[in-house]
Design a protein around this motif. Structure first.
Motif, PDB file in Angstrom:
ATOM      1  N   ARG A   2       5.453   8.155 -10.856  1.00  0.00           N
ATOM      2  CA  ARG A   2       5.474   7.750  -9.567  1.00  0.00           C
ATOM      3  C   ARG A   2       4.601   7.826  -8.290  1.00  0.00           C
ATOM      4  O   ARG A   2       3.166   8.533  -8.759  1.00  0.00           O
ATOM      5  N   GLY A   3       3.893   6.640  -7.766  1.00  0.00           N
ATOM      6  CA  GLY A   3       2.637   7.026  -7.050  1.00  0.00           C
ATOM      7  C   GLY A   3       1.878   6.327  -6.854  1.00  0.00           C
ATOM      8  O   GLY A   3       2.208   4.673  -8.575  1.00  0.00           O
ATOM      9  N   THR A   4       0.855   6.135  -6.690  1.00  0.00           N
ATOM     10  CA  THR A   4      -0.800   5.623  -7.739  1.00  0.00           C
ATOM     11  C   THR A   4      -0.964   7.061  -8.474  1.00  0.00           C
ATOM     12  O   THR A   4      -2.548   7.317  -8.233  1.00  0.00           O
ATOM     13  N   ALA A  34       4.510   2.271  -6.152  1.00  0.00           N
ATOM     14  CA  ALA A  34       4.036   1.987  -7.664  1.00  0.00           C
ATOM     15  C   ALA A  34       3.941   3.220  -8.124  1.00  0.00           C
ATOM     16  O   ALA A  34       4.888   3.774  -7.781  1.00  0.00           O
ATOM     17  N   GLY A  86       1.089  -1.505   0.174  1.00  0.00           N
ATOM     18  CA  GLY A  86       0.208   0.226   0.086  1.00  0.00           C
ATOM     19  C   GLY A  86       0.726   0.991   0.283  1.00  0.00           C
ATOM     20  O   GLY A  86       0.469   2.074  -0.030  1.00  0.00           O
ATOM     21  N   PRO A 101       3.220   4.962  -1.291  1.00  0.00           N
ATOM     22  CA  PRO A 101       3.676   4.927  -2.374  1.00  0.00           C
ATOM     23  C   PRO A 101       4.417   5.182  -3.292  1.00  0.00           C
ATOM     24  O   PRO A 101       4.986   4.467  -4.460  1.00  0.00           O
TER      25      PRO A 101
END
Length: 139
Positions: free
Chosen positions: A118-120, A104, A99, A101
């Protein structure tokens, strides 16, 4: 002897008569097909315009309208709707929690450009990335 005379009494060897009814009206479906032809790899706008009996400026204008959504292009039968997701490296299970960040990242390679998000990222962010890439790589 001078073959080019401005004397109106002398008959001209050639007379051109335009019997058209004004500007040619191009149906939207034909415009869209011409634009689709011009977007094929290796296509030259001038050649496409000449083949269809229009001007290159018209094709460029129709391409601009297609990019802005004013002209809907026909669906191509060889267009890929989904692109497979390929992972260059797989992260070990202990590298980052699922989960977080940092875990992802989406890398998009399209027409020679590479963008990493980057991140979700949400669907709207990815859509903006594709639209920006398409705008910079077309025409």
């Amino acid at each position: 002897m001078d073959d080019h005379s401005d004397d109106i009494r002398r008959p001209s060897p050639r007379i051109e008569v335009y019997a058209g009814a004004g500007r040619k009206q191009w149906p939207d479906d034909l415009k869209a097909q011409i634009v689709a032809d011009s977007l094929e790899p290796g296509a030259v706008v001038t050649d496409i315009a000449r083949r269809h009996g229009c001007r290159p400026q018209q094709v460029h204008d129709w391409r601009r309208r297609a990019r802005s959504g004013q002209l809907v292009l026909p669906a191509s039968t060889d267009t890929v709707s989904f692109v497979p997701l390929v992972s260059e490296t797989s992260l070990p299970a202990t590298a980052a929690p699922a989960g977080s960040p940092e875990a992802a990242a989406v890398t998009v390679e399209f027409l020679g450009a590479r963008v990493e998000v980057r991140g979700t990222p949400g669907l709207a962010v990815l859509s903006d990335v594709f639209v920006a890439l398409r705008r910079t790589r077309s025409c």
